[in-house]
Design an enzyme around this catalytic site. Structure first.
Site, PDB file in Angstrom:
ATOM      1  N   LYS A 167       0.877  -1.171   0.000  1.00  0.00           N
ATOM      2  CA  LYS A 167       0.000   0.000   0.000  1.00  0.00           C
ATOM      3  C   LYS A 167       0.911   1.217   0.000  1.00  0.00           C
ATOM      4  CE  LYS A 167      -3.665   2.506   2.260  1.00  0.00           C
ATOM      5  NZ  LYS A 167      -4.238   2.929   3.532  1.00  0.00           N
ATOM      6  N   GLN A 168       1.023   1.869  -1.148  1.00  0.00           N
ATOM      7  CA  GLN A 168       2.013   2.914  -1.346  1.00  0.00           C
ATOM      8  C   GLN A 168       1.430   4.298  -1.105  1.00  0.00           C
ATOM      9  OE1 GLN A 168       4.868   4.826  -1.226  1.00  0.00           O
ATOM     10  NE2 GLN A 168       5.413   2.716  -1.704  1.00  0.00           N
TER      11      GLN A 168
END
Length: 307
Positions: A167-168
């Protein structure tokens, strides 16, 4: 074990509803989950930053996880945030989530007095060794004050098989997404973007597999991802341009605005934020209603948007 999860598409991060006395409102919580399943999301994420996880006691976490798993009934996966400042505590919370039927856990590192990437690696490896469900590695320095290099994240992807998604949320997100995807030579895992979809189209153009974020109109994100998959990029851009004022307004610090949108949509009985979180300021509420009226004139937002 919960439903299988591919980590591609849209995984809304849900708010935790409270009543005016700051007790957990399970009825509103379940209503929100059922709404998400109705609009066709690919999964839901609970007890993240947006879910005020740092203001929960263990018994409330257990109650919320059980309610989410029961409400989805295997139709969509439930991802549970289990981050904690201690490695053993994170491992414990992750095992709790697994035992209660979660499909995956979302984990982010905590700030240490002396930054050390080897400790971060050990943290994730230890948590992974304690569970059998996938891990979403959350890179969100905005809340953690921990900056993970692309090389560290790539090492963890290669050496910790339990990590199944990134999850960037480390700006500039498009550049880091491109670096991560370009660097995944040995093993490719999905990359989802967060930050309220603030850089949403730019992230999708750089290869993001979708969204794991709390934007309170997730059906917009579903439509954007669907358009990109069908190579209808201009349609996706048009949606982004149309809803960007709402995305930007909602992305202000705190979660009171987002909770108010969910209340206006009929999903929450109260927009209460648990202390010491800030409550909605009256002027912000008025401005929010004005923004919604401009972006969605005449639309009944208590129903899924037709896009």
């Amino acid at each position: 074990m919960g439903a299988d999860v591919s980590f591609k598409g849209v995984f809304p991060i849900l708010v935790t509803p409270f009543d005016e006395m700051e007790n957990v409102d399970l009825e509103s919580f379940v209503r929100g989950i059922r709404f998400m399943a109705e609009i066709g999301v690919d999964g839901v994420t609970i007890l993240g930053v947006l879910g005020e996880s740092n203001r929960m006691v263990d018994s409330e976490r257990e109650e919320l996880i059980m309610a989410a798993v029961a409400a989805t009934d295997g139709r969509i996966p439930v991802v549970v945030g289990t981050s904690h400042k201690g490695t053993e505590a994170t491992r414990y919370l992750s095992l709790m989530a697994e035992s209660l039927g979660a499909s995956a856990v979302m984990v982010t590192p905590s700030k240490e007095a002396v930054p050390n990437e080897e400790r971060i690696f050990e943290y994730f490896r230890t948590v992974a060794e304690g569970i059998t469900i996938p891990i979403v590695l959350q890179d969100h320095p905005g809340s953690t004050e921990v900056h993970m290099s692309a090389s560290l994240i790539l090492r963890m992807v290669n050496e910790i098989p339990r990590i199944a998604c990134i999850k960037q949320e480390a700006p500039p997100t498009p550049a880091k997404i491109a670096a991560l995807i370009g660097g995944m030579k040995e093993r490719r895992v999905p990359v989802l973007t967060g930050l309220g979809a603030l850089y949403g189209m730019f992230d999708l153009e750089c290869g993001s597999d979708g969204y794991m974020t709390g934007f309170a109109f997730p059906e917009v994100l579903v439509a954007m991802v669907t358009a990109v998959r069908a190579a209808r990029m201009e349609d996706a851009w048009e949606l982004y341009r149309r809803f960007l004022p709402l995305i930007v307004f909602e992305q202000q610090p705190g979660i009171a605005i987002r909770k108010e949108i969910y209340r206006l949509r009929g999903l929450l009985r109260s927009n209460r934020v648990r202390h010491p979180g800030a409550q909605l300021v009256a002027s912000a509420g008025e401005q929010l209603r004005s923004v919604i009226a401009r972006v969605l004139p005449g639309v009944d937002i208590t129903k899924p948007l037709a896009l």
